[in-house]
Design a protein around this motif. Structure first.
Motif, PDB file in Angstrom:
ATOM      1  N   CYS A   1      22.130  11.400  62.870  1.00 33.63           N
ATOM      2  CA  CYS A   1      21.274  10.917  63.964  1.00 33.63           C
ATOM      3  C   CYS A   1      21.837  11.273  65.342  1.00 33.63           C
ATOM      4  O   CYS A   1      23.023  11.567  65.481  1.00 33.63           O
ATOM      5  CB  CYS A   1      21.150   9.394  63.855  1.00 33.63           C
ATOM      6  SG  CYS A   1      22.723   8.558  64.131  1.00 33.63           S
ATOM      7  N   GLU A   2      20.977  11.188  66.332  1.00 32.87           N
ATOM      8  CA  GLU A   2      21.426  11.325  67.727  1.00 32.87           C
ATOM      9  C   GLU A   2      22.272  10.097  68.085  1.00 32.87           C
ATOM     10  O   GLU A   2      21.948   8.975  67.667  1.00 32.87           O
ATOM     11  CB  GLU A   2      20.219  11.323  68.681  1.00 32.87           C
ATOM     12  CG  GLU A   2      19.298  12.500  68.563  1.00 32.87           C
ATOM     13  CD  GLU A   2      19.811  13.725  69.299  1.00 32.87           C
ATOM     14  OE1 GLU A   2      20.717  13.599  70.145  1.00 32.87           O
ATOM     15  OE2 GLU A   2      19.309  14.820  68.995  1.00 32.87           O
TER      16      GLU A   2
ATOM     17  N   ASP B   1      16.293  10.904  62.888  1.00 35.73           N
ATOM     18  CA  ASP B   1      15.958   9.659  63.600  1.00 35.73           C
ATOM     19  C   ASP B   1      14.522   9.196  63.364  1.00 35.73           C
ATOM     20  O   ASP B   1      14.030   8.314  64.083  1.00 35.73           O
ATOM     21  CB  ASP B   1      16.199   9.860  65.101  1.00 35.73           C
ATOM     22  CG  ASP B   1      17.684   9.865  65.438  1.00 35.73           C
ATOM     23  OD1 ASP B   1      18.346   8.849  65.150  1.00 35.73           O
ATOM     24  OD2 ASP B   1      18.181  10.871  65.969  1.00 35.73           O
TER      25      ASP B   1
ATOM     26  N   PHE C   1      12.957   5.629  63.446  1.00 34.95           N
ATOM     27  CA  PHE C   1      12.772   4.911  64.717  1.00 34.95           C
ATOM     28  C   PHE C   1      11.413   5.271  65.327  1.00 34.95           C
ATOM     29  O   PHE C   1      11.301   5.871  66.406  1.00 34.95           O
ATOM     30  CB  PHE C   1      13.926   5.231  65.672  1.00 34.95           C
ATOM     31  CG  PHE C   1      15.271   4.879  65.088  1.00 34.95           C
ATOM     32  CD1 PHE C   1      15.543   3.577  64.687  1.00 34.95           C
ATOM     33  CD2 PHE C   1      16.254   5.837  64.904  1.00 34.95           C
ATOM     34  CE1 PHE C   1      16.772   3.234  64.126  1.00 34.95           C
ATOM     35  CE2 PHE C   1      17.481   5.518  64.349  1.00 34.95           C
ATOM     36  CZ  PHE C   1      17.743   4.216  63.952  1.00 34.95           C
TER      37      PHE C   1
ATOM     38  N   GLU D   1       9.133   3.727  66.795  1.00 33.46           N
ATOM     39  CA  GLU D   1       8.704   3.195  68.101  1.00 33.46           C
ATOM     40  C   GLU D   1       8.750   4.242  69.207  1.00 33.46           C
ATOM     41  O   GLU D   1       7.931   4.216  70.132  1.00 33.46           O
ATOM     42  CB  GLU D   1       9.629   2.041  68.507  1.00 33.46           C
ATOM     43  CG  GLU D   1       9.463   1.637  69.947  1.00 33.46           C
ATOM     44  CD  GLU D   1      10.362   0.529  70.410  1.00 33.46           C
ATOM     45  OE1 GLU D   1      11.592   0.685  70.318  1.00 33.46           O
ATOM     46  OE2 GLU D   1       9.836  -0.491  70.850  1.00 33.46           O
ATOM     47  N   ASP D   2       9.689   5.176  69.092  1.00 36.38           N
ATOM     48  CA  ASP D   2       9.875   6.130  70.184  1.00 36.38           C
ATOM     49  C   ASP D   2       8.762   7.159  70.290  1.00 36.38           C
ATOM     50  O   ASP D   2       8.644   7.847  71.301  1.00 36.38           O
ATOM     51  CB  ASP D   2      11.235   6.833  70.036  1.00 36.38           C
ATOM     52  CG  ASP D   2      12.365   5.846  70.240  1.00 36.38           C
ATOM     53  OD1 ASP D   2      12.241   5.015  71.146  1.00 36.38           O
ATOM     54  OD2 ASP D   2      13.337   5.888  69.479  1.00 36.38           O
TER      55      ASP D   2
ATOM     56  N   ARG E   1      13.931  15.256  68.240  1.00 38.57           N
ATOM     57  CA  ARG E   1      12.971  14.230  67.818  1.00 38.57           C
ATOM     58  C   ARG E   1      11.508  14.631  68.063  1.00 38.57           C
ATOM     59  O   ARG E   1      10.600  13.897  67.693  1.00 38.57           O
ATOM     60  CB  ARG E   1      13.297  12.896  68.521  1.00 38.57           C
ATOM     61  CG  ARG E   1      14.731  12.424  68.222  1.00 38.57           C
ATOM     62  CD  ARG E   1      14.895  10.954  68.419  1.00 38.57           C
ATOM     63  NE  ARG E   1      13.933  10.201  67.625  1.00 38.57           N
ATOM     64  CZ  ARG E   1      13.713   8.903  67.729  1.00 38.57           C
ATOM     65  NH1 ARG E   1      14.413   8.206  68.598  1.00 38.57           N
ATOM     66  NH2 ARG E   1      12.816   8.289  66.989  1.00 38.57           N
TER      67      ARG E   1
ATOM     68  N   GLY F   1      10.815   3.597  73.139  1.00 46.17           N
ATOM     69  CA  GLY F   1      11.829   2.553  73.298  1.00 46.17           C
ATOM     70  C   GLY F   1      12.101   2.213  74.754  1.00 46.17           C
ATOM     71  O   GLY F   1      12.715   1.185  75.055  1.00 46.17           O
TER      72      GLY F   1
ATOM     73  N   ARG G   1      16.476   9.544  78.289  1.00 44.40           N
ATOM     74  CA  ARG G   1      15.356  10.067  77.501  1.00 44.40           C
ATOM     75  C   ARG G   1      14.030  10.105  78.265  1.00 44.40           C
ATOM     76  O   ARG G   1      13.162  10.923  77.960  1.00 44.40           O
ATOM     77  CB  ARG G   1      15.159   9.195  76.257  1.00 44.40           C
ATOM     78  CG  ARG G   1      16.362   9.122  75.343  1.00 44.40           C
ATOM     79  CD  ARG G   1      16.593  10.434  74.616  1.00 44.40           C
ATOM     80  NE  ARG G   1      17.804  10.412  73.812  1.00 44.40           N
ATOM     81  CZ  ARG G   1      17.881   9.920  72.602  1.00 44.40           C
ATOM     82  NH1 ARG G   1      16.824   9.399  72.023  1.00 44.40           N
ATOM     83  NH2 ARG G   1      19.023   9.937  71.943  1.00 44.40           N
TER      84      ARG G   1
ATOM     85  N   LEU H   1      20.885   2.893  75.612  1.00 44.70           N
ATOM     86  CA  LEU H   1      20.027   4.031  75.297  1.00 44.70           C
ATOM     87  C   LEU H   1      18.644   3.896  75.920  1.00 44.70           C
ATOM     88  O   LEU H   1      18.152   4.805  76.574  1.00 44.70           O
ATOM     89  CB  LEU H   1      19.913   4.151  73.765  1.00 44.70           C
ATOM     90  CG  LEU H   1      19.027   5.293  73.270  1.00 44.70           C
ATOM     91  CD1 LEU H   1      19.521   6.639  73.773  1.00 44.70           C
ATOM     92  CD2 LEU H   1      18.962   5.274  71.751  1.00 44.70           C
ATOM     93  N   HIS H   2      18.010   2.761  75.680  1.00 40.89           N
ATOM     94  CA  HIS H   2      16.616   2.576  76.092  1.00 40.89           C
ATOM     95  C   HIS H   2      16.449   1.265  76.870  1.00 40.89           C
ATOM     96  O   HIS H   2      17.247   0.341  76.715  1.00 40.89           O
ATOM     97  CB  HIS H   2      15.709   2.491  74.856  1.00 40.89           C
ATOM     98  CG  HIS H   2      15.476   3.805  74.166  1.00 40.89           C
ATOM     99  ND1 HIS H   2      15.682   3.992  72.817  1.00 40.89           N
ATOM    100  CD2 HIS H   2      15.010   5.000  74.637  1.00 40.89           C
ATOM    101  CE1 HIS H   2      15.364   5.235  72.481  1.00 40.89           C
ATOM    102  NE2 HIS H   2      14.959   5.875  73.563  1.00 40.89           N
TER     103      HIS H   2
ATOM    104  N   ALA I   1      23.243   3.670  64.276  1.00 41.07           N
ATOM    105  CA  ALA I   1      22.482   4.843  64.741  1.00 41.07           C
ATOM    106  C   ALA I   1      21.813   4.550  66.084  1.00 41.07           C
ATOM    107  O   ALA I   1      20.919   5.270  66.518  1.00 41.07           O
ATOM    108  CB  ALA I   1      21.447   5.233  63.699  1.00 41.07           C
TER     109      ALA I   1
ATOM    110  N   GLY J   1      19.841   2.076  66.746  1.00 42.42           N
ATOM    111  CA  GLY J   1      18.484   1.545  66.575  1.00 42.42           C
ATOM    112  C   GLY J   1      18.504   0.023  66.573  1.00 42.42           C
ATOM    113  O   GLY J   1      19.451  -0.592  66.080  1.00 42.42           O
TER     114      GLY J   1
ATOM    115  N   CYS K   1      12.596  -0.766  67.324  1.00 41.75           N
ATOM    116  CA  CYS K   1      12.537   0.689  67.078  1.00 41.75           C
ATOM    117  C   CYS K   1      11.893   1.071  65.758  1.00 41.75           C
ATOM    118  O   CYS K   1      11.383   2.174  65.630  1.00 41.75           O
ATOM    119  CB  CYS K   1      13.935   1.290  67.044  1.00 41.75           C
ATOM    120  SG  CYS K   1      15.028   0.687  68.272  1.00 41.75           S
TER     121      CYS K   1
HETATM  122  C1  CIR Z   1      18.203   8.121  69.026  1.00 44.68           C
HETATM  123  O1  CIR Z   1      19.233   8.327  69.658  1.00 44.68           O
HETATM  124  O2  CIR Z   1      17.121   8.594  69.371  1.00 44.68           O
HETATM  125  C2  CIR Z   1      18.310   7.280  67.764  1.00 44.68           C
HETATM  126  N1  CIR Z   1      19.582   7.490  67.162  1.00 44.68           N
HETATM  127  C3  CIR Z   1      18.103   5.809  68.056  1.00 44.68           C
HETATM  128  C4  CIR Z   1      16.724   5.497  68.572  1.00 44.68           C
HETATM  129  C5  CIR Z   1      16.497   4.043  68.725  1.00 44.68           C
HETATM  130  N2  CIR Z   1      15.191   3.786  69.189  1.00 44.68           N
HETATM  131  C6  CIR Z   1      14.871   2.824  70.035  1.00 44.68           C
HETATM  132  O3  CIR Z   1      15.742   2.177  70.588  1.00 44.68           O
HETATM  133  N3  CIR Z   1      13.601   2.654  70.335  1.00 44.68           N
END
Ligand code: CIR
Length: 257
Positions: free
Chosen positions: A17-18, A61, A64, A66-67, A86, A115, A131, A160-161, A242, A244, A248
């Protein structure tokens, strides 16, 4: 309200995963898949019908989901994820959502991850993260203006988000991690802060009048219960490796018609 949760299975490639803020740790595919199934069962126990879309082993990924989209009552906006790896996740989600909503899209070159999109009523905030870009947020605002939604941006720190840091509770109040976002950005009425010992507890999933909380954040959950919220706990520790969280892993749609 009749809720449908769209999910996607954990791919065996989840180990690739990322990662942005976390160091890579071994992820057990079996444990992640078991926890994900328990998550789907928790959604069922809260009255959701769960529809699991096809897996995408080429996309580590893809669980997840939701993204890949922002789903509202009036439409679904397919995103353009910020991570190149992704972008191939979106088409199957677009095809599935097409059965339920008019499908709109964020166009290149701008990017937006679901996210990063927080909604409270007819207001949305887009987190300016690694992102999602301000131009992506602007596109979202233009697409949603016709439905009476207002889109603003919020700065996020060290996560991350946006929804790593802040989530909407069933009554529209916010749960947030003050280390990662500023409450004033949301004009929030009495936000609830995560317990300081649990800075990553800001991601919870509201389903009807219940808040799905991660087992890793008992103190924050106690804060929510003390404020009168009903909670249900799920252990999502493996997918947390990961980066998440609970929001997500599903897209929730009201399908009452
Ligand atoms: C990423 O880096 O895109 C994934 N490893 C984790 C994504 C998690 N998604 C979220 O928070 N909505």
């Amino acid at each position: 309200m009749s809720l449908l949760a769209l999910t996607r299975p954990v791919p065996p490639t989840i180990t690739e995963c990322e990662l942005t803020h976390l160091a890579r740790e071994p992820i057990s595919f079996t444990k992640a898949a078991d926890q994900h199934e328990a998550y789907e069962n928790a959604l069922r126990s809260l009255g959701c019908a769960v529809k699991r879309l096809a897996g995408a082993p080429d996309h580590p990924d893809s669980v997840f989901i939701e993204d890949t989209a922002v789903v509202l009552d009036e439409c679904a906006v397919i995103t353009r994820p910020g991570a190149q790896s992704r972008r191939g996740e979106i088409e199957i989600v677009a095809q599935s959502l097409d059965a339920y909503r008019p499908v709109l899209r964020i166009g290149a070159p701008d990017t937006l991850d679901g996210g990063d999109v927080l909604r409270v009523g007819r207001r949305l905030w887009v987190g300016l993260s690694t992102r999602s870009t301000s131009a992506g947020a602007k596109q979202l605002g233009t697409l949603l203006k016709r439905f009476g939604y207002r889109v603003d941006t919020a700065v996020v720190r060290d996560c991350l988000h946006l929804k790593t840091a802040v989530s909407a509770l069933p009554d529209g109040r916010l749960l947030l991690s003050p280390r990662m976002v500023d409450a004033w950005a949301f004009d929030a009425q009495s936000p609830i802060e995560v317990d300081p010992s649990e800075p990553f507890a800001g991601n919870v999933l509201s389903v009807g009048d219940t808040v799905l909380c991660p087992a890793s954040a008992p103190r924050t959950r106690a804060r929510l219960e003390a404020q009168g919220y009903k909670t249900v706990v799920v252990d999502a520790s493996e997918l947390a490796k990961a980066e998440g969280g609970l929001t997500c892993c599903s897209l929730l749609l009201d399908v009452s018609g």
